[in-house]
Structures are given as C-alpha cells and as structure tokens.
Design a protein around this motif. Structure first.
Motif, PDB file in Angstrom:
ATOM      1  N   HIS A  28       0.862  -1.171   0.000  1.00 26.55           N
ATOM      2  CA  HIS A  28       0.000   0.000   0.000  1.00 26.55           C
ATOM      3  C   HIS A  28       0.904   1.228   0.000  1.00 26.55           C
ATOM      4  O   HIS A  28       2.119   1.094  -0.050  1.00 26.55           O
ATOM      5  CB  HIS A  28      -0.942  -0.012   1.213  1.00 26.55           C
ATOM      6  CG  HIS A  28      -0.368  -0.754   2.378  1.00 26.55           C
ATOM      7  ND1 HIS A  28      -0.850  -1.945   2.835  1.00 26.55           N
ATOM      8  CD2 HIS A  28       0.707  -0.484   3.137  1.00 26.55           C
ATOM      9  CE1 HIS A  28      -0.112  -2.370   3.841  1.00 26.55           C
ATOM     10  NE2 HIS A  28       0.831  -1.499   4.047  1.00 26.55           N
ATOM     11  N   GLN A  32       0.373   7.159   3.003  1.00 23.92           N
ATOM     12  CA  GLN A  32      -0.991   7.119   3.573  1.00 23.92           C
ATOM     13  C   GLN A  32      -0.952   6.447   4.952  1.00 23.92           C
ATOM     14  O   GLN A  32      -1.563   6.933   5.905  1.00 23.92           O
ATOM     15  CB  GLN A  32      -1.951   6.352   2.653  1.00 23.92           C
ATOM     16  CG  GLN A  32      -3.382   6.365   3.194  1.00 23.92           C
ATOM     17  CD  GLN A  32      -4.338   5.437   2.448  1.00 23.92           C
ATOM     18  OE1 GLN A  32      -3.971   4.783   1.471  1.00 23.92           O
ATOM     19  NE2 GLN A  32      -5.572   5.373   2.914  1.00 23.92           N
ATOM     20  N   SER A  35       0.572   8.804   7.413  1.00 19.43           N
ATOM     21  CA  SER A  35      -0.304   9.937   7.668  1.00 19.43           C
ATOM     22  C   SER A  35      -1.428   9.510   8.640  1.00 19.43           C
ATOM     23  O   SER A  35      -1.759  10.217   9.602  1.00 19.43           O
ATOM     24  CB  SER A  35      -0.846  10.429   6.331  1.00 19.43           C
ATOM     25  OG  SER A  35      -2.010  11.117   6.512  1.00 19.43           O
ATOM     26  N   GLU A  36      -2.009   8.316   8.414  1.00 19.48           N
ATOM     27  CA  GLU A  36      -3.043   7.802   9.334  1.00 19.48           C
ATOM     28  C   GLU A  36      -2.441   7.521  10.719  1.00 19.48           C
ATOM     29  O   GLU A  36      -3.080   7.743  11.744  1.00 19.48           O
ATOM     30  CB  GLU A  36      -3.645   6.491   8.806  1.00 19.48           C
ATOM     31  CG  GLU A  36      -4.306   6.575   7.448  1.00 19.48           C
ATOM     32  CD  GLU A  36      -5.735   7.086   7.538  1.00 19.48           C
ATOM     33  OE1 GLU A  36      -6.259   7.192   8.648  1.00 19.48           O
ATOM     34  OE2 GLU A  36      -6.299   7.392   6.470  1.00 19.48           O
ATOM     35  N   SER A 185     -10.898   4.641  14.222  1.00 17.06           N
ATOM     36  CA  SER A 185     -10.926   4.902  12.783  1.00 17.06           C
ATOM     37  C   SER A 185     -10.728   3.630  11.982  1.00 17.06           C
ATOM     38  O   SER A 185     -10.211   2.622  12.486  1.00 17.06           O
ATOM     39  CB  SER A 185      -9.846   5.922  12.396  1.00 17.06           C
ATOM     40  OG  SER A 185      -8.569   5.335  12.504  1.00 17.06           O
ATOM     41  N   ALA A 187      -9.537   2.817   7.845  1.00 19.69           N
ATOM     42  CA  ALA A 187      -9.112   3.401   6.562  1.00 19.69           C
ATOM     43  C   ALA A 187      -8.912   2.294   5.532  1.00 19.69           C
ATOM     44  O   ALA A 187      -8.465   1.191   5.855  1.00 19.69           O
ATOM     45  CB  ALA A 187      -7.813   4.181   6.760  1.00 19.69           C
ATOM     46  N   ASP A 188      -9.235   2.627   4.294  1.00 20.47           N
ATOM     47  CA  ASP A 188      -9.067   1.688   3.179  1.00 20.47           C
ATOM     48  C   ASP A 188      -7.669   1.882   2.585  1.00 20.47           C
ATOM     49  O   ASP A 188      -7.318   2.979   2.150  1.00 20.47           O
ATOM     50  CB  ASP A 188     -10.146   2.002   2.127  1.00 20.47           C
ATOM     51  CG  ASP A 188     -10.173   0.953   1.028  1.00 20.47           C
ATOM     52  OD1 ASP A 188      -9.214   0.163   0.910  1.00 20.47           O
ATOM     53  OD2 ASP A 188     -11.174   0.931   0.276  1.00 20.47           O
ATOM     54  N   LEU A 189      -6.854   0.796   2.576  1.00 22.17           N
ATOM     55  CA  LEU A 189      -5.500   0.904   2.010  1.00 22.17           C
ATOM     56  C   LEU A 189      -5.391   0.181   0.671  1.00 22.17           C
ATOM     57  O   LEU A 189      -4.289  -0.070   0.188  1.00 22.17           O
ATOM     58  CB  LEU A 189      -4.470   0.306   2.983  1.00 22.17           C
ATOM     59  CG  LEU A 189      -4.364   0.907   4.389  1.00 22.17           C
ATOM     60  CD1 LEU A 189      -3.309   0.169   5.201  1.00 22.17           C
ATOM     61  CD2 LEU A 189      -4.046   2.396   4.338  1.00 22.17           C
ATOM     62  N   TYR A 193      -6.808  -3.084   5.024  1.00 22.03           N
ATOM     63  CA  TYR A 193      -7.436  -1.973   5.751  1.00 22.03           C
ATOM     64  C   TYR A 193      -6.616  -1.681   6.999  1.00 22.03           C
ATOM     65  O   TYR A 193      -5.809  -2.514   7.445  1.00 22.03           O
ATOM     66  CB  TYR A 193      -8.900  -2.285   6.115  1.00 22.03           C
ATOM     67  CG  TYR A 193      -9.107  -3.451   7.053  1.00 22.03           C
ATOM     68  CD1 TYR A 193      -9.102  -3.291   8.436  1.00 22.03           C
ATOM     69  CD2 TYR A 193      -9.310  -4.743   6.557  1.00 22.03           C
ATOM     70  CE1 TYR A 193      -9.296  -4.361   9.301  1.00 22.03           C
ATOM     71  CE2 TYR A 193      -9.499  -5.831   7.410  1.00 22.03           C
ATOM     72  CZ  TYR A 193      -9.492  -5.628   8.770  1.00 22.03           C
ATOM     73  OH  TYR A 193      -9.675  -6.702   9.620  1.00 22.03           O
ATOM     74  N   GLN A 196      -7.887   1.453  13.893  1.00 24.28           N
ATOM     75  CA  GLN A 196      -7.219   1.968  15.097  1.00 24.28           C
ATOM     76  C   GLN A 196      -8.159   1.889  16.294  1.00 24.28           C
ATOM     77  O   GLN A 196      -9.375   2.093  16.178  1.00 24.28           O
ATOM     78  CB  GLN A 196      -6.811   3.428  14.902  1.00 24.28           C
ATOM     79  CG  GLN A 196      -5.917   3.647  13.716  1.00 24.28           C
ATOM     80  CD  GLN A 196      -5.048   4.888  13.849  1.00 24.28           C
ATOM     81  OE1 GLN A 196      -4.698   5.309  14.959  1.00 24.28           O
ATOM     82  NE2 GLN A 196      -4.696   5.480  12.727  1.00 24.28           N
TER      83      GLN A 196
END
Ligand code: SAM
Length: 200
Positions: A28, A32, A35-36, A185, A187-189, A193, A196
């Motif tokens: 991935h 990103q 950043s997450e 949270s 998030a889609d990677l 995914y 957290q």
C-alpha cells in the motif's frame, strides 16, 4: 513459476520464484499509512511481528532521538538483519528483539504510545491468542495509547492468505473492544485496511 495463490503463513509474496522478504510495506502507500498513524517526535512505537522492519525503520526516523522504537518478531534472522540495518543507518532509538508476541512482552508497563501490527493477526486464530495478546498490549500502552492494525481485507485476492484466515474489521472490533479499547478509525488501504483503537 511461483503460485501466487500459495500462502505459507509468512507473507512470502513473489513472482518468478523470487521470495521477497517479509514486508507488506510497499503493498500500500506508505505515505498514507504514516499519515493515518500520525506519529510524533518523542513517541514510543512498538512494531509487533515486524518482519524485515520497514515500518519500524520509518517510525524510528519520525520519532527521532527523543522517541523509541521496539521491533519484535520470533524470526531471529530478521531481527539480526534489522539490528544490523538500524546500526548502519545510525538509528540509535530502534531496538529489535526476538520475541513471541503471543506471550508476555519484553516491554515495560505503560511505556508505549502505539502498538502496531501489520499483516500479522491473520496468522493466529484470534480465540487462541486474544487474551494474552490484548491484555499484554493494554499493559504496555500508556493511558490513551493506541493499537494500530493493518489487516488483509476479508476477500479473495491474487496473493496473501486464504479468505478463511482473514479477519473483518467487525470481527476485530468485537474482540478488541472487550479488552478495554474503543475503535477510533477505519481506513481503506487498497488490498488491506487499517483500523485503530484507543485504550480507554
Ligand atoms: C506477514 S509478516 C508481516 C511483517 C511486517 N509486519 C510487515 O507487514 O511488513 C508476519 C510476521 O509475523 C511474524 N510472526 C508470526 N507469528 C509471530 C509470533 N507469535 N511472535 C512474533 N512474531 C510472529 C513472522 O515471523 C513474520 O515476520
């Protein structure tokens, strides 16, 4: 030729017979992911099942000399290579330790900001390991510390573990919340995914 559907539990994705090191880092976008992750200088980061340690190295650069990175894996050769690499990169805040993450962790109580598990959890049957694993994570995390998990999506993909080994975000949430955490949270990677949780 390598069968990309073959999976031996150790993340050996590869083509043309080449067995890559144990890393999901480039599957991935690392930008990103970090950043997450939102790591800060001075943070203490625990990479559990670090493989070849690509995330640990990037984390070590971000948290800097006022922070600390522990990278754990039961794979001794990988730990030796990572120790050597950290030395050659002068990453004095990174400590790689051979350890079983389903047993008591060689980490002090309340010392960690982020416990990170990337493409590791599918290796385990959650019911067999969840008690020790999440109670130990809870023990080593600071108040308000986070668990960050990158997991393979529960769907058929051209590489990686078979579907029956993959856990959905809902399955993780049901399990991890019961150890005193709350999901913050998802998030889609792409292939994977990232989910957290915060220690309540
Ligand atoms: C698929 S690799 C992922 C490596 C790395 N987290 C990444 O995503 O790049 C899984 C890693 O988990 C490690 N592992 C599996 N079971 C473990 C255990 N019980 N304790 C520590 N490490 C374990 C393996 O040795 C392997 O390096």
């Amino acid at each position: 030729m390598t069968d990309l559907n073959h999976y031996d539990g150790e993340n050996r994705y590869g083509q043309n017979g080449h067995r890559r090191c144990r890393s999901s880092f480039w599957i991935h976008d690392p930008e990103q992911v970090f950043s997450e992750l939102n790591l800060r200088e001075g943070d203490c980061f625990l990479d559990m099942g670090c493989g070849s340690g690509d995330y640990a190295i990037r984390a070590s650069e971000i948290v800097g000399n006022s922070g600390k990175v522990f990278a754990l894996d039961r794979w001794q050769d990988g730990i030796d290579d990572l120790t050597e690499k950290a030395g050659s990169l002068r990453l004095n805040n990174l400590r790689a330790i051979a350890a079983d993450i389903t047993a008591p962790l060689p980490i002090e109580d309340g010392s960690i900001d982020v416990c990170f598990l990337a493409t590791v959890l599918h290796i385990f049957k959650l019911a067999d390991v969840e008690g020790v694993l999440f109670n130990e994570i809870r023990r080593v995390l600071k108040p308000g510390g986070r668990i960050v998990i990158i997991n393979c999506k529960r769907e058929i993909q051209p590489f990686g573990p078979p579907v029956h080994m993959r856990q959905s975000p809902e399955e993780l949430e049901g399990c991890i919340n019961s150890y005193g955490f709350e999901k913050t949270s998802l998030a889609d990677l792409g292939f994977n995914y990232m989910i957290q949780f915060i220690k309540k």
